[in-house]
Design a protein around this motif. Structure first.
Motif, PDB file in Angstrom:
ATOM      1  N   ARG A 199       1.057  67.521  67.264  1.00 35.99           N
ATOM      2  CA  ARG A 199       2.405  66.985  67.354  1.00 35.99           C
ATOM      3  C   ARG A 199       2.542  66.145  68.621  1.00 35.99           C
ATOM      4  NH1 ARG A 199       7.775  70.741  67.103  1.00 35.99           N
ATOM      5  NH2 ARG A 199       9.223  69.056  66.696  1.00 35.99           N
ATOM      6  N   LYS A 200       3.235  65.052  68.504  1.00 39.13           N
ATOM      7  CA  LYS A 200       3.417  64.166  69.653  1.00 39.13           C
ATOM      8  C   LYS A 200       4.286  64.860  70.703  1.00 39.13           C
ATOM      9  CE  LYS A 200       3.037  59.908  67.040  1.00 39.13           C
ATOM     10  NZ  LYS A 200       2.637  60.510  65.796  1.00 39.13           N
ATOM     11  N   PRO A 201       4.056  64.568  71.975  1.00 44.22           N
ATOM     12  CA  PRO A 201       4.864  65.207  73.019  1.00 44.22           C
ATOM     13  C   PRO A 201       6.298  64.672  73.012  1.00 44.22           C
ATOM     14  CG  PRO A 201       3.412  63.571  73.982  1.00 44.22           C
ATOM     15  CD  PRO A 201       3.042  63.682  72.531  1.00 44.22           C
ATOM     16  N   LEU A 202       7.199  65.483  73.495  1.00 42.60           N
ATOM     17  CA  LEU A 202       8.600  65.076  73.607  1.00 42.60           C
ATOM     18  C   LEU A 202       8.703  64.012  74.690  1.00 42.60           C
ATOM     19  CD1 LEU A 202      11.503  65.698  72.655  1.00 42.60           C
ATOM     20  CD2 LEU A 202      11.701  67.188  74.625  1.00 42.60           C
ATOM     21  N   GLN A 203       9.287  62.880  74.352  1.00 38.07           N
ATOM     22  CA  GLN A 203       9.393  61.795  75.316  1.00 38.07           C
ATOM     23  C   GLN A 203      10.662  60.998  75.081  1.00 38.07           C
ATOM     24  OE1 GLN A 203       6.155  59.056  74.980  1.00 38.07           O
ATOM     25  NE2 GLN A 203       5.950  59.364  72.799  1.00 38.07           N
ATOM     26  N   THR A 204      10.981  60.184  76.060  1.00 35.81           N
ATOM     27  CA  THR A 204      12.151  59.320  76.007  1.00 35.81           C
ATOM     28  C   THR A 204      11.677  57.876  75.955  1.00 35.81           C
ATOM     29  OG1 THR A 204      13.413  60.903  77.306  1.00 35.81           O
ATOM     30  CG2 THR A 204      14.260  58.669  77.193  1.00 35.81           C
ATOM     31  N   VAL A 205      12.218  57.126  75.006  1.00 37.44           N
ATOM     32  CA  VAL A 205      11.861  55.721  74.836  1.00 37.44           C
ATOM     33  C   VAL A 205      13.124  54.894  75.053  1.00 37.44           C
ATOM     34  CG1 VAL A 205      10.924  54.006  73.261  1.00 37.44           C
ATOM     35  CG2 VAL A 205      10.110  56.351  73.145  1.00 37.44           C
ATOM     36  N   ASP A 206      13.052  53.943  75.976  1.00 36.75           N
ATOM     37  CA  ASP A 206      14.165  53.031  76.238  1.00 36.75           C
ATOM     38  C   ASP A 206      13.795  51.654  75.712  1.00 36.75           C
ATOM     39  OD1 ASP A 206      15.765  54.899  77.533  1.00 36.75           O
ATOM     40  OD2 ASP A 206      14.756  54.560  79.442  1.00 36.75           O
ATOM     41  N   ILE A 207      14.705  51.069  74.933  1.00 35.41           N
ATOM     42  CA  ILE A 207      14.461  49.768  74.318  1.00 35.41           C
ATOM     43  C   ILE A 207      15.654  48.869  74.579  1.00 35.41           C
ATOM     44  CG2 ILE A 207      14.085  48.568  72.132  1.00 35.41           C
ATOM     45  CD1 ILE A 207      12.674  51.038  71.129  1.00 35.41           C
ATOM     46  N   LYS A 208      15.364  47.621  74.890  1.00 37.35           N
ATOM     47  CA  LYS A 208      16.404  46.613  75.089  1.00 37.35           C
ATOM     48  C   LYS A 208      16.571  45.847  73.781  1.00 37.35           C
ATOM     49  CE  LYS A 208      17.462  42.506  77.775  1.00 37.35           C
ATOM     50  NZ  LYS A 208      16.980  41.564  78.780  1.00 37.35           N
ATOM     51  N   VAL A 209      17.788  45.879  73.233  1.00 37.28           N
ATOM     52  CA  VAL A 209      18.092  45.214  71.963  1.00 37.28           C
ATOM     53  C   VAL A 209      19.406  44.469  72.122  1.00 37.28           C
ATOM     54  CG1 VAL A 209      18.509  45.522  69.510  1.00 37.28           C
ATOM     55  CG2 VAL A 209      17.035  47.104  70.692  1.00 37.28           C
ATOM     56  N   LYS A 210      19.435  43.230  71.691  1.00 34.71           N
ATOM     57  CA  LYS A 210      20.673  42.454  71.758  1.00 34.71           C
ATOM     58  C   LYS A 210      21.562  42.849  70.587  1.00 34.71           C
ATOM     59  CE  LYS A 210      22.314  37.722  72.314  1.00 34.71           C
ATOM     60  NZ  LYS A 210      23.647  38.134  72.311  1.00 34.71           N
ATOM     61  N   MET A 211      22.709  43.461  70.909  1.00 38.77           N
ATOM     62  CA  MET A 211      23.672  43.884  69.896  1.00 38.77           C
ATOM     63  C   MET A 211      25.020  43.256  70.222  1.00 38.77           C
ATOM     64  SD  MET A 211      22.619  47.886  69.668  1.00 38.77           S
ATOM     65  CE  MET A 211      22.513  48.074  71.441  1.00 38.77           C
ATOM     66  N   CYS A 229      26.021  45.837  64.232  1.00 39.52           N
ATOM     67  CA  CYS A 229      24.650  45.777  64.765  1.00 39.52           C
ATOM     68  C   CYS A 229      24.268  47.115  65.391  1.00 39.52           C
ATOM     69  CB  CYS A 229      24.536  44.683  65.820  1.00 39.52           C
ATOM     70  SG  CYS A 229      24.874  43.026  65.234  1.00 39.52           S
ATOM     71  N   GLU A 230      25.181  47.652  66.157  1.00 40.62           N
ATOM     72  CA  GLU A 230      24.927  48.930  66.822  1.00 40.62           C
ATOM     73  C   GLU A 230      24.689  50.038  65.796  1.00 40.62           C
ATOM     74  OE1 GLU A 230      27.488  52.066  69.513  1.00 40.62           O
ATOM     75  OE2 GLU A 230      27.964  49.932  69.640  1.00 40.62           O
ATOM     76  N   ARG A 231      25.519  50.085  64.774  1.00 41.01           N
ATOM     77  CA  ARG A 231      25.402  51.116  63.741  1.00 41.01           C
ATOM     78  C   ARG A 231      24.096  50.966  62.958  1.00 41.01           C
ATOM     79  NH1 ARG A 231      30.172  50.644  62.000  1.00 41.01           N
ATOM     80  NH2 ARG A 231      29.773  48.934  60.572  1.00 41.01           N
ATOM     81  N   ARG A 232      23.719  49.725  62.639  1.00 42.98           N
ATOM     82  CA  ARG A 232      22.492  49.485  61.883  1.00 42.98           C
ATOM     83  C   ARG A 232      21.263  49.947  62.666  1.00 42.98           C
ATOM     84  NH1 ARG A 232      21.476  43.636  61.272  1.00 42.98           N
ATOM     85  NH2 ARG A 232      23.600  43.680  60.533  1.00 42.98           N
ATOM     86  N   VAL A 233      21.209  49.604  63.944  1.00 43.37           N
ATOM     87  CA  VAL A 233      20.062  49.989  64.769  1.00 43.37           C
ATOM     88  C   VAL A 233      20.025  51.502  64.957  1.00 43.37           C
ATOM     89  CG1 VAL A 233      19.056  49.787  67.062  1.00 43.37           C
ATOM     90  CG2 VAL A 233      19.923  47.765  65.929  1.00 43.37           C
TER      91      VAL A 233
END
Length: 149
Positions: free
Chosen positions: A22-34, A39-43
């Protein structure tokens, strides 16, 4: 009973291996233009449906999505890009985390307040102007300091 024990130990062994992969628990931060709520709901919905996602936080003001869970960061980025939005990993870090935040190329007008672009190097270069001034007025180099004055 020997065959039964052998088979049961084999089954428990494969079950234990499935748990450890199982993959380790991690936090992923992504920059997305919304731009809007849609747009926010779809992402958010696309990322929330991924396997292993525990929570999704969307900050439209910063154009940032934070995903917590047992996920692969590249798969999360690919899934966000599948919505048709321009996305990249979060390129900014807090300014107080950098040893030398005044290096060239660190500031970005689009960065949130108190953040700078993630530096490739956080130390000054060898020929930085500050270094030249410090070495010019040193106790070891008395004659150079006198020639300037």
């Amino acid at each position: 009973m020997g065959a039964f024990d052998y088979i049961s130990s084999f089954c428990s062994y494969t079950y234990a291996n499935a748990k450890t992969k199982r993959k380790p628990l991690q936090t992923v931060d992504i920059k997305v233009k919304m731009d809007c709520d849609g747009c926010e709901r779809r992402v958010r919905n696309v990322v929330r449906r991924m396997k292993g996602v525990k929570s999704v936080e969307v900050n439209r003001k910063q154009s940032r999505i934070t995903v917590n869970g047992h996920v692969d960061p590249n798969k999360v980025l690919k899934r966000v890009k599948s919505t048709g939005k321009k996305a990249e990993f979060w390129p900014y870090i807090p300014q107080h985390m950098v040893y030398y935040p005044f290096a060239p190329g660190m500031y970005d007008k689009r960065a949130p307040a108190g953040h700078i672009r993630n530096p490739t190097q956080s130390f000054p270069t060898a020929n930085a102007p500050e270094e030249n001034y410090v070495s010019l007025f040193s106790d070891d180099n008395v004659h150079a300091a006198c020639s300037i004055m």
